[in-house]
Scaffold this motif. Sequence first.
Motif, PDB file in Angstrom:
ATOM      1  N   ILE A  26      26.325 -35.235  27.962  1.00 36.98           N
ATOM      2  CA  ILE A  26      27.265 -34.399  27.220  1.00 36.98           C
ATOM      3  C   ILE A  26      26.503 -33.313  26.471  1.00 36.98           C
ATOM      4  O   ILE A  26      25.602 -33.601  25.679  1.00 36.98           O
ATOM      5  CB  ILE A  26      28.086 -35.233  26.214  1.00 36.98           C
ATOM      6  CG1 ILE A  26      28.735 -36.442  26.903  1.00 36.98           C
ATOM      7  CG2 ILE A  26      29.131 -34.357  25.539  1.00 36.98           C
ATOM      8  CD1 ILE A  26      29.672 -36.098  28.020  1.00 36.98           C
ATOM      9  N   ASP A  27      26.859 -32.073  26.749  1.00 35.69           N
ATOM     10  CA  ASP A  27      26.270 -30.933  26.056  1.00 35.69           C
ATOM     11  C   ASP A  27      27.049 -30.710  24.770  1.00 35.69           C
ATOM     12  O   ASP A  27      28.167 -30.179  24.786  1.00 35.69           O
ATOM     13  CB  ASP A  27      26.351 -29.695  26.963  1.00 35.69           C
ATOM     14  CG  ASP A  27      25.712 -28.465  26.344  1.00 35.69           C
ATOM     15  OD1 ASP A  27      25.004 -28.597  25.333  1.00 35.69           O
ATOM     16  OD2 ASP A  27      25.930 -27.356  26.884  1.00 35.69           O
ATOM     17  N   VAL A  28      26.474 -31.146  23.647  1.00 32.68           N
ATOM     18  CA  VAL A  28      27.148 -31.050  22.350  1.00 32.68           C
ATOM     19  C   VAL A  28      26.765 -29.718  21.702  1.00 32.68           C
ATOM     20  O   VAL A  28      25.620 -29.526  21.289  1.00 32.68           O
ATOM     21  CB  VAL A  28      26.763 -32.228  21.430  1.00 32.68           C
ATOM     22  CG1 VAL A  28      27.507 -32.128  20.100  1.00 32.68           C
ATOM     23  CG2 VAL A  28      27.066 -33.559  22.113  1.00 32.68           C
ATOM     24  N   ILE A  29      27.714 -28.812  21.623  1.00 33.65           N
ATOM     25  CA  ILE A  29      27.462 -27.462  21.138  1.00 33.65           C
ATOM     26  C   ILE A  29      28.018 -27.330  19.722  1.00 33.65           C
ATOM     27  O   ILE A  29      29.175 -27.677  19.469  1.00 33.65           O
ATOM     28  CB  ILE A  29      28.120 -26.421  22.056  1.00 33.65           C
ATOM     29  CG1 ILE A  29      27.619 -26.589  23.494  1.00 33.65           C
ATOM     30  CG2 ILE A  29      27.859 -25.004  21.565  1.00 33.65           C
ATOM     31  CD1 ILE A  29      28.346 -25.745  24.507  1.00 33.65           C
ATOM     32  N   ALA A  30      27.209 -26.823  18.808  1.00 35.92           N
ATOM     33  CA  ALA A  30      27.651 -26.699  17.426  1.00 35.92           C
ATOM     34  C   ALA A  30      27.259 -25.345  16.843  1.00 35.92           C
ATOM     35  O   ALA A  30      26.179 -24.828  17.123  1.00 35.92           O
ATOM     36  CB  ALA A  30      27.062 -27.817  16.569  1.00 35.92           C
ATOM     37  N   ALA A  31      28.144 -24.799  16.032  1.00 33.78           N
ATOM     38  CA  ALA A  31      27.926 -23.490  15.431  1.00 33.78           C
ATOM     39  C   ALA A  31      27.381 -23.571  14.013  1.00 33.78           C
ATOM     40  O   ALA A  31      26.962 -22.553  13.449  1.00 33.78           O
ATOM     41  CB  ALA A  31      29.235 -22.698  15.420  1.00 33.78           C
ATOM     42  N   SER A  32      27.376 -24.773  13.403  1.00 33.40           N
ATOM     43  CA  SER A  32      26.931 -24.916  12.014  1.00 33.40           C
ATOM     44  C   SER A  32      26.370 -26.307  11.786  1.00 33.40           C
ATOM     45  O   SER A  32      26.589 -27.224  12.586  1.00 33.40           O
ATOM     46  CB  SER A  32      28.103 -24.677  11.049  1.00 33.40           C
ATOM     47  OG  SER A  32      29.047 -25.739  11.162  1.00 33.40           O
ATOM     48  N   THR A  33      25.672 -26.462  10.667  1.00 29.63           N
ATOM     49  CA  THR A  33      25.148 -27.786  10.321  1.00 29.63           C
ATOM     50  C   THR A  33      26.289 -28.753  10.034  1.00 29.63           C
ATOM     51  O   THR A  33      26.203 -29.937  10.369  1.00 29.63           O
ATOM     52  CB  THR A  33      24.215 -27.701   9.104  1.00 29.63           C
ATOM     53  OG1 THR A  33      24.926 -27.099   8.001  1.00 29.63           O
ATOM     54  CG2 THR A  33      22.988 -26.852   9.413  1.00 29.63           C
ATOM     55  N   GLU A  34      27.375 -28.248   9.414  1.00 23.96           N
ATOM     56  CA  GLU A  34      28.530 -29.096   9.142  1.00 23.96           C
ATOM     57  C   GLU A  34      29.119 -29.626  10.446  1.00 23.96           C
ATOM     58  O   GLU A  34      29.519 -30.798  10.525  1.00 23.96           O
ATOM     59  CB  GLU A  34      29.597 -28.321   8.373  1.00 23.96           C
ATOM     60  CG  GLU A  34      29.221 -27.941   6.950  1.00 23.96           C
ATOM     61  CD  GLU A  34      28.334 -26.710   6.876  1.00 23.96           C
ATOM     62  OE1 GLU A  34      27.867 -26.386   5.775  1.00 23.96           O
ATOM     63  OE2 GLU A  34      28.090 -26.074   7.929  1.00 23.96           O
ATOM     64  N   ALA A  35      29.168 -28.774  11.455  1.00 21.31           N
ATOM     65  CA  ALA A  35      29.736 -29.183  12.735  1.00 21.31           C
ATOM     66  C   ALA A  35      28.860 -30.211  13.441  1.00 21.31           C
ATOM     67  O   ALA A  35      29.355 -31.231  13.928  1.00 21.31           O
ATOM     68  CB  ALA A  35      29.945 -27.963  13.625  1.00 21.31           C
ATOM     69  N   ILE A  36      27.562 -29.969  13.504  1.00 16.81           N
ATOM     70  CA  ILE A  36      26.671 -30.887  14.219  1.00 16.81           C
ATOM     71  C   ILE A  36      26.651 -32.254  13.547  1.00 16.81           C
ATOM     72  O   ILE A  36      26.503 -33.289  14.208  1.00 16.81           O
ATOM     73  CB  ILE A  36      25.244 -30.312  14.339  1.00 16.81           C
ATOM     74  CG1 ILE A  36      24.479 -30.984  15.487  1.00 16.81           C
ATOM     75  CG2 ILE A  36      24.455 -30.427  13.055  1.00 16.81           C
ATOM     76  CD1 ILE A  36      24.887 -30.532  16.844  1.00 16.81           C
ATOM     77  N   GLU A  37      26.828 -32.275  12.215  1.00 15.52           N
ATOM     78  CA  GLU A  37      26.852 -33.537  11.479  1.00 15.52           C
ATOM     79  C   GLU A  37      28.057 -34.397  11.861  1.00 15.52           C
ATOM     80  O   GLU A  37      28.013 -35.621  11.756  1.00 15.52           O
ATOM     81  CB  GLU A  37      26.871 -33.265   9.970  1.00 15.52           C
ATOM     82  CG  GLU A  37      25.536 -32.767   9.431  1.00 15.52           C
ATOM     83  CD  GLU A  37      25.622 -32.303   7.996  1.00 15.52           C
ATOM     84  OE1 GLU A  37      26.754 -32.331   7.424  1.00 15.52           O
ATOM     85  OE2 GLU A  37      24.588 -31.903   7.433  1.00 15.52           O
TER      86      GLU A  37
END
Length: 302
Positions: free
Chosen positions: A69-80
Amino acid sequence: MTLHQLTIGEATIGGPLGGRTGLLVGSLFYDKHSVVKDAFAGDFDEERAAKLLKSATDASRRTGMQVAIDVIAASTEAIEKFLPFVAENSPLPMMINASEAEVHIAGLEIAAKHGFLDRCIFASLNMDTEDDELDALRKHRPAAVMIMANDGADPTPEGCCQFIEDYYLPILQDIGVETPIVDLGTMDPPSVGLCVRGISAVRERFGFPVGCAFSNCISQWTGLRELGREYTNYSLGAALVACRAAGGDFLHYGLIEKTKAVTHIAGSAEVFYGFAAQELDGAKLPEGHPLLKMFKLGGGAN
């Protein structure tokens, strides 16, 4: 040249063609993905995302194809929020994918904190990678580190190999990574042909697992739109099989919603490659290989 292998969670990639399947990669939480409500806050439809992850996991189990799964995040809040959710809802490997250094770093820290670094791929080192990211990789070592090895000045197979030699090998040595995953990149649909040649060249020169995100350019094939959406998917399948036939290990097919169809296409091809490896090369296929799962040969069929 020795063909190197990498173990990422339950998946193992690299080595001779056919002995193991390639790693299919589908994107989740990408820009404008319908499950995402607020990309920067990391708000998303948890019920639908969980269903997509279950469907991808089931497709992997059913066909014997290795999927990540390619987990794509735009911010630290999102990746958390994104990474722990994926880890809790699927056993599949995960890519920590971000364009900002701070998000990459946060992803590594979160994976280390929650104990699933051994399932993660750092995606990816490139010419914009910052020193703080390299420091984070030294401290929190994921299962694999990807390098973006497309040289815009010379996109030929020879140019990509030289780019790896001159630019990436010193960096990899500095952070202690012996075997990266090489992403050759794509510029447009015809350039998939360059990637096919590049895959063979990288494997021959370095022995690294290698592939590309051919999904990034198939959508640019505007002539297919007049024929209908299914023709875009046919061309996507052709790109997948062509890259895998060249030895591609990293096979990014795009939307996670495509996983069921893509695992069937890829699994069908792996039946052919696996049987040849078994009969002609003496390869011992792993339990659950598509030759056993899809074609139901031998005692491993189920």
